[in-house]
Design a protein around this motif. Sequence first.
Motif, PDB file in Angstrom:
ATOM      1  N   THR A   6     -10.153   2.008  -6.196  1.00 25.85           N
ATOM      2  CA  THR A   6      -9.040   2.118  -6.640  1.00 25.85           C
ATOM      3  C   THR A   6      -7.799   1.301  -6.021  1.00 25.85           C
ATOM      4  O   THR A   6      -7.003   0.979  -6.773  1.00 25.85           O
ATOM      5  CB  THR A   6      -8.644   3.700  -6.152  1.00 25.85           C
ATOM      6  OG1 THR A   6      -8.727   3.772  -4.631  1.00 25.85           O
ATOM      7  CG2 THR A   6      -9.578   4.743  -6.893  1.00 25.85           C
ATOM      8  N   VAL A  10      -4.921  -0.935  -8.345  1.00 26.15           N
ATOM      9  CA  VAL A  10      -3.600  -0.854  -8.247  1.00 26.15           C
ATOM     10  C   VAL A  10      -2.929  -2.104  -8.020  1.00 26.15           C
ATOM     11  O   VAL A  10      -1.786  -2.377  -8.085  1.00 26.15           O
ATOM     12  CB  VAL A  10      -3.095   0.208  -7.331  1.00 26.15           C
ATOM     13  CG1 VAL A  10      -3.627   1.756  -7.750  1.00 26.15           C
ATOM     14  CG2 VAL A  10      -3.550  -0.062  -5.938  1.00 26.15           C
ATOM     15  N   TRP A 147      -8.575   9.444 -12.978  1.00 28.27           N
ATOM     16  CA  TRP A 147      -7.673   9.045 -11.673  1.00 28.27           C
ATOM     17  C   TRP A 147      -6.517   8.193 -12.212  1.00 28.27           C
ATOM     18  O   TRP A 147      -5.613   8.474 -11.895  1.00 28.27           O
ATOM     19  CB  TRP A 147      -8.550   8.544 -10.794  1.00 28.27           C
ATOM     20  CG  TRP A 147      -7.882   7.726  -9.964  1.00 28.27           C
ATOM     21  CD1 TRP A 147      -7.183   7.979  -8.684  1.00 28.27           C
ATOM     22  CD2 TRP A 147      -7.419   6.451  -9.727  1.00 28.27           C
ATOM     23  NE1 TRP A 147      -6.292   7.171  -8.171  1.00 28.27           N
ATOM     24  CE2 TRP A 147      -6.455   5.918  -8.756  1.00 28.27           C
ATOM     25  CE3 TRP A 147      -7.940   5.062 -10.580  1.00 28.27           C
ATOM     26  CZ2 TRP A 147      -6.181   4.878  -8.479  1.00 28.27           C
ATOM     27  CZ3 TRP A 147      -7.406   3.867 -10.309  1.00 28.27           C
ATOM     28  CH2 TRP A 147      -6.499   3.572  -9.360  1.00 28.27           C
ATOM     29  N   GLU A 150      -3.595  10.304 -13.703  1.00 25.74           N
ATOM     30  CA  GLU A 150      -2.811  11.038 -12.752  1.00 25.74           C
ATOM     31  C   GLU A 150      -2.289  10.239 -11.645  1.00 25.74           C
ATOM     32  O   GLU A 150      -1.347  10.421 -11.427  1.00 25.74           O
ATOM     33  CB  GLU A 150      -3.694  12.043 -12.021  1.00 25.74           C
ATOM     34  CG  GLU A 150      -4.713  12.734 -13.048  1.00 25.74           C
ATOM     35  CD  GLU A 150      -3.750  13.909 -13.523  1.00 25.74           C
ATOM     36  OE1 GLU A 150      -2.596  13.807 -13.795  1.00 25.74           O
ATOM     37  OE2 GLU A 150      -4.550  14.656 -14.093  1.00 25.74           O
ATOM     38  N   LYS A 151      -2.738   9.043 -11.419  1.00 25.36           N
ATOM     39  CA  LYS A 151      -1.921   8.114 -10.420  1.00 25.36           C
ATOM     40  C   LYS A 151      -0.900   7.648 -10.933  1.00 25.36           C
ATOM     41  O   LYS A 151       0.171   7.436 -10.261  1.00 25.36           O
ATOM     42  CB  LYS A 151      -3.116   7.005 -10.166  1.00 25.36           C
ATOM     43  CG  LYS A 151      -2.386   5.836  -9.425  1.00 25.36           C
ATOM     44  CD  LYS A 151      -1.774   6.125  -8.091  1.00 25.36           C
ATOM     45  CE  LYS A 151      -1.363   4.906  -7.262  1.00 25.36           C
ATOM     46  NZ  LYS A 151      -0.669   5.157  -6.106  1.00 25.36           N
ATOM     47  N   ASP A 155       2.994   8.481  -9.803  1.00 26.49           N
ATOM     48  CA  ASP A 155       3.963   6.972  -9.379  1.00 26.49           C
ATOM     49  C   ASP A 155       5.485   7.206 -10.090  1.00 26.49           C
ATOM     50  O   ASP A 155       6.554   7.009  -9.650  1.00 26.49           O
ATOM     51  CB  ASP A 155       3.305   5.787  -9.448  1.00 26.49           C
ATOM     52  CG  ASP A 155       2.429   5.714  -8.480  1.00 26.49           C
ATOM     53  OD1 ASP A 155       2.272   6.479  -7.399  1.00 26.49           O
ATOM     54  OD2 ASP A 155       1.522   4.576  -8.442  1.00 26.49           O
ATOM     55  N   VAL A 193      -4.312  13.763  -6.390  1.00 27.59           N
ATOM     56  CA  VAL A 193      -4.612  12.252  -6.764  1.00 27.59           C
ATOM     57  C   VAL A 193      -5.358  11.671  -5.703  1.00 27.59           C
ATOM     58  O   VAL A 193      -6.210  11.053  -6.076  1.00 27.59           O
ATOM     59  CB  VAL A 193      -3.226  11.667  -7.333  1.00 27.59           C
ATOM     60  CG1 VAL A 193      -3.482  10.377  -7.460  1.00 27.59           C
ATOM     61  CG2 VAL A 193      -2.440  12.369  -8.318  1.00 27.59           C
ATOM     62  N   ASP A 194      -5.268  12.080  -4.521  1.00 23.38           N
ATOM     63  CA  ASP A 194      -5.902  11.360  -3.529  1.00 23.38           C
ATOM     64  C   ASP A 194      -7.367  11.827  -3.491  1.00 23.38           C
ATOM     65  O   ASP A 194      -8.283  11.038  -3.203  1.00 23.38           O
ATOM     66  CB  ASP A 194      -5.143  11.741  -2.181  1.00 23.38           C
ATOM     67  CG  ASP A 194      -3.851  11.242  -1.679  1.00 23.38           C
ATOM     68  OD1 ASP A 194      -3.708   9.999  -2.446  1.00 23.38           O
ATOM     69  OD2 ASP A 194      -3.218  11.679  -0.936  1.00 23.38           O
ATOM     70  N   ALA A 197      -8.918   9.816  -6.069  1.00 21.08           N
ATOM     71  CA  ALA A 197      -9.391   8.557  -5.613  1.00 21.08           C
ATOM     72  C   ALA A 197     -10.345   8.376  -4.762  1.00 21.08           C
ATOM     73  O   ALA A 197     -11.406   7.615  -4.838  1.00 21.08           O
ATOM     74  CB  ALA A 197      -7.795   8.063  -4.919  1.00 21.08           C
ATOM     75  N   TRP A 219      -8.122   0.522 -16.413  1.00 22.02           N
ATOM     76  CA  TRP A 219      -6.809   0.468 -15.549  1.00 22.02           C
ATOM     77  C   TRP A 219      -5.829  -0.057 -16.497  1.00 22.02           C
ATOM     78  O   TRP A 219      -4.521   0.411 -16.576  1.00 22.02           O
ATOM     79  CB  TRP A 219      -6.873  -0.078 -14.197  1.00 22.02           C
ATOM     80  CG  TRP A 219      -5.708  -0.220 -13.559  1.00 22.02           C
ATOM     81  CD1 TRP A 219      -4.912  -1.374 -13.343  1.00 22.02           C
ATOM     82  CD2 TRP A 219      -5.122   0.988 -12.892  1.00 22.02           C
ATOM     83  NE1 TRP A 219      -3.907  -0.953 -12.529  1.00 22.02           N
ATOM     84  CE2 TRP A 219      -3.615   0.407 -12.423  1.00 22.02           C
ATOM     85  CE3 TRP A 219      -5.284   2.305 -12.788  1.00 22.02           C
ATOM     86  CZ2 TRP A 219      -2.678   1.023 -11.556  1.00 22.02           C
ATOM     87  CZ3 TRP A 219      -4.200   3.131 -12.032  1.00 22.02           C
ATOM     88  CH2 TRP A 219      -2.960   2.456 -11.522  1.00 22.02           C
TER      89      TRP A 219
END
Length: 242
Positions: A6, A10, A147, A150-151, A155, A193-194, A197, A219
């Motif tokens: 993850t 990002v 993930w 939702e990430k 944000d 979300v954590d 991850a 991603w």
Amino acid sequence: MTTNITDHLVSLKTRVSYAAATAHPFLVSAGNGTLDPALLALWLSQDRIYAAHAYPHFIGSLIANIGFDSNHGITSHQELFNQRILKLLVFSLDNVIREVNFFKDAAEKWGLPLESWMERQSTRNYTAEMARVAGGRNIEDGLVFLWAMEKVYLDAWTGVHRGLASIPGGNPSDSAVASFANNWSSPEFVEFVDELATLVNDLGIKPGTEAWIRAEGIWSRIVELEADFWPNTGEEVTQRIN
């Protein structure tokens, strides 16, 4: 040193920039209190399609793809990990039911018509990609996809929340936008979300493997889909059906 998948994702430079997905003009307007209510209603109608129809099908497919096996011992690592996946997916499904009701209540409270709009092509693209990934029957890809969705959402709405808080005179908390921003920047959503991850990282996807490369593609595609999902000024006219 172990690289978490993850963290790696990002950090990637994607074809469509991350800012396009998390600081789209729609979100900027939402954060500074100038968003057209009709454009907000259009977005909400599309997000309801995603949440009420596509998301449950996606999560249900992931649950069906969990690799339960009677040969796994009750206390084996694989059995416990599969149970952990199931628990988080069931939570996701239960949570989206709550959110669909939240959409309905918010639409009624703030006068945001949900049935006045055509389905956007970007909405169809997003839901089609969800179906494609879920249909691939690969639980790793599905969890990375979940993930990632939702990430980006976290944000994006966290940015809106910060924007509202910086408006002179204080956060206009009694507004539709604020209700959405508060919901998707809340400590509870951050925790969810954590947890996703951590679950994805615990899949043990190794750098350079096919699964790692697929995750990079997932991603990048999510960033693209999220950027396109936010409606643009003018669509509140062109997408209206009544």
